[in-house]
Design an enzyme around this catalytic site. Structure first.
Site, PDB file in Angstrom:
ATOM      1  N   MET A  60       0.839  -1.201   0.000  1.00  0.00           N
ATOM      2  CA  MET A  60       0.000   0.000   0.000  1.00  0.00           C
ATOM      3  C   MET A  60       0.879   1.259   0.000  1.00  0.00           C
ATOM      4  O   MET A  60       0.393   2.355   0.308  1.00  0.00           O
ATOM      5  CB  MET A  60      -0.942  -0.004   1.206  1.00  0.00           C
ATOM      6  N   GLY A  61       2.158   1.086  -0.339  1.00  0.00           N
ATOM      7  CA  GLY A  61       3.032   2.248  -0.477  1.00  0.00           C
ATOM      8  C   GLY A  61       3.550   2.778   0.849  1.00  0.00           C
ATOM      9  O   GLY A  61       3.488   2.093   1.863  1.00  0.00           O
ATOM     10  N   LEU A 112       6.711   3.242   1.307  1.00  0.00           N
ATOM     11  CA  LEU A 112       7.611   2.086   1.410  1.00  0.00           C
ATOM     12  C   LEU A 112       8.705   2.308   2.452  1.00  0.00           C
ATOM     13  O   LEU A 112       9.267   3.392   2.565  1.00  0.00           O
ATOM     14  CB  LEU A 112       8.253   1.808   0.042  1.00  0.00           C
ATOM     15  N   HIS A 118       9.201  -3.358   3.341  1.00  0.00           N
ATOM     16  CA  HIS A 118       8.804  -3.570   1.938  1.00  0.00           C
ATOM     17  C   HIS A 118      10.038  -3.844   1.066  1.00  0.00           C
ATOM     18  O   HIS A 118      10.012  -4.725   0.194  1.00  0.00           O
ATOM     19  CB  HIS A 118       8.121  -2.312   1.376  1.00  0.00           C
ATOM     20  N   GLN A 132     -10.487  -2.791   2.093  1.00  0.00           N
ATOM     21  CA  GLN A 132     -10.002  -3.468   3.299  1.00  0.00           C
ATOM     22  C   GLN A 132      -9.994  -2.560   4.524  1.00  0.00           C
ATOM     23  O   GLN A 132      -9.629  -2.993   5.617  1.00  0.00           O
ATOM     24  CB  GLN A 132      -8.611  -4.066   3.069  1.00  0.00           C
ATOM     25  N   GLY A 135       4.802 -10.340   3.994  1.00  0.00           N
ATOM     26  CA  GLY A 135       5.521 -10.277   5.263  1.00  0.00           C
ATOM     27  C   GLY A 135       4.828 -11.076   6.354  1.00  0.00           C
ATOM     28  O   GLY A 135       3.596 -11.110   6.435  1.00  0.00           O
ATOM     29  N   GLN A 147      -2.999 -12.414   7.707  1.00  0.00           N
ATOM     30  CA  GLN A 147      -3.173 -12.115   6.276  1.00  0.00           C
ATOM     31  C   GLN A 147      -2.405 -13.134   5.437  1.00  0.00           C
ATOM     32  O   GLN A 147      -2.933 -13.687   4.462  1.00  0.00           O
ATOM     33  CB  GLN A 147      -2.666 -10.692   6.019  1.00  0.00           C
ATOM     34  N   SER A 187       4.107   1.291   7.848  1.00  0.00           N
ATOM     35  CA  SER A 187       3.813   2.617   7.272  1.00  0.00           C
ATOM     36  C   SER A 187       3.088   3.482   8.291  1.00  0.00           C
ATOM     37  O   SER A 187       3.142   4.701   8.236  1.00  0.00           O
ATOM     38  CB  SER A 187       2.959   2.460   6.013  1.00  0.00           C
TER      39      SER A 187
END
Ligand code: AMP
Length: 275
Positions: A27-28, A30, A34, A58, A144, A150, A183
């Site tokens: 989702m950036g 970073l 990541h 989500q 990850g 997840q 993040s």
């Protein structure tokens, strides 16, 4: 590096490339967590595709979708430097249709722990990951262990839906003080960041107890709770599960995951350790 904005553009870009494909969905905003996934994908594949998409489906009502950190220009540079071949940054409209067919998280594993605190979250995660895997058709996709549940559900989806992609679990990257990179860490004030360290500290406490021979999950969780409750503003859960994500009473070395989730200020943090 090519930057593409829709599934069709990505498919066109892929036509000119051949070989194995490593895919890293993000989702950036970073960070080194990541980047470790991207580096691994780079080492193990001929082509590397990274996606940056803050997936609205989500996020639950009232969560941080609107303020989720966005750093598109910095992220592009990071990807370029890391040797990414294709950066997929789709628009929301190119990813979703009105009244579309939905995939649901499994009723048990999808609705405990994170799924209990964030009902519907994993439906959105699986929906977008299935789309992304279908668009990129990777040989391997990298996820990850930080998002352990997840990862378990995506691995199950790949199996249940006979996907042709190998799901590769990747180690958690931490700051030097132990805080798992996220993040969302940018939301933390100086004081909150200090208190956030109680998550990794409680997990270290748990693994030290196990190293000394304590396998009783009730006792371990009790100690973790004490450490966390002194520091966090709201403790969502402390749990010990096996790799199938079933809660266990006794730690099984080589088959256990210890997890914690808590709010520090208004920031929700998760962390875990695999034993
Ligand atoms: P996100 O951008 O938060 O959706 O994360 C994208 C991918 O990076 C997911 O597979 C995460 O589990 C993984 N990831 C996030 N933080 C870390 C970390 N600290 N170490 C390793 N992987 C991570």
């Amino acid at each position: 590096m090519q930057v593409v904005r829709s599934a069709q553009e990505l498919k066109n870009a892929k036509k000119n490339l051949s070989g194995t494909v490593g895919f890293v969905p993000t989702m950036g905003a970073l960070h080194d967590g990541h980047i470790s996934l991207i580096k691994r994908a780079r080492q193990e594949n001929d082509i590397v595709i990274v996606s940056i998409f803050v997936n609205p489906t989500q996020f639950l009502e009232g969560e941080d979708l609107d303020k989720y950190p966005r750093r598109d220009e910095a992220d592009k540079k990071i990807c370029e430097l890391a040797g990414v071949d294709i950066l997929f940054m789709p628009t929301i409209d190119s990813m979703y249709n009105q009244d579309e067919l939905k995939i649901s998280a499994p009723k048990v594993r999808g609705y405990i722990l994170e799924g209990a605190k964030r009902p519907g979250h994993f439906d959105g995660v699986l929906q977008v990951v299935l789309k992304l895997l279908n668009i990129t058709t990777p040989t391997r996709a990298y996820f990850g262990k930080k998002d352990a549940q997840q990862l378990a559900l995506i691995t199950q989806m790949a199996k249940d839906y006979f996907l042709d992609t190998e799901i590769v679990p990747c180690e958690i990257v931490r700051d030097s003080d132990g805080l798992a990179l996220s993040s969302r860490n940018v939301y933390l004030s100086e004081d909150e960041r200090k208190r956030a360290l109680s998550l990794s500290r409680s997990l270290k406490l748990a693994s030290d107890m196990v190293a000394k021979g304590e396998l009783n999950c009730k006792k371990i969780k009790g100690q973790m709770r004490q450490e966390l409750l002194k520091n966090v503003d709201k403790l969502d859960y402390v749990a010990i599960v096996n790799r199938e994500f079933k809660e266990i009473d006794k730690v099984e070395i080589g088959n256990s995951i210890i997890l914690a989730a808590a709010f520090v200020g208004t920031t929700r943090l998760i962390d875990n350790i695999w034993l």
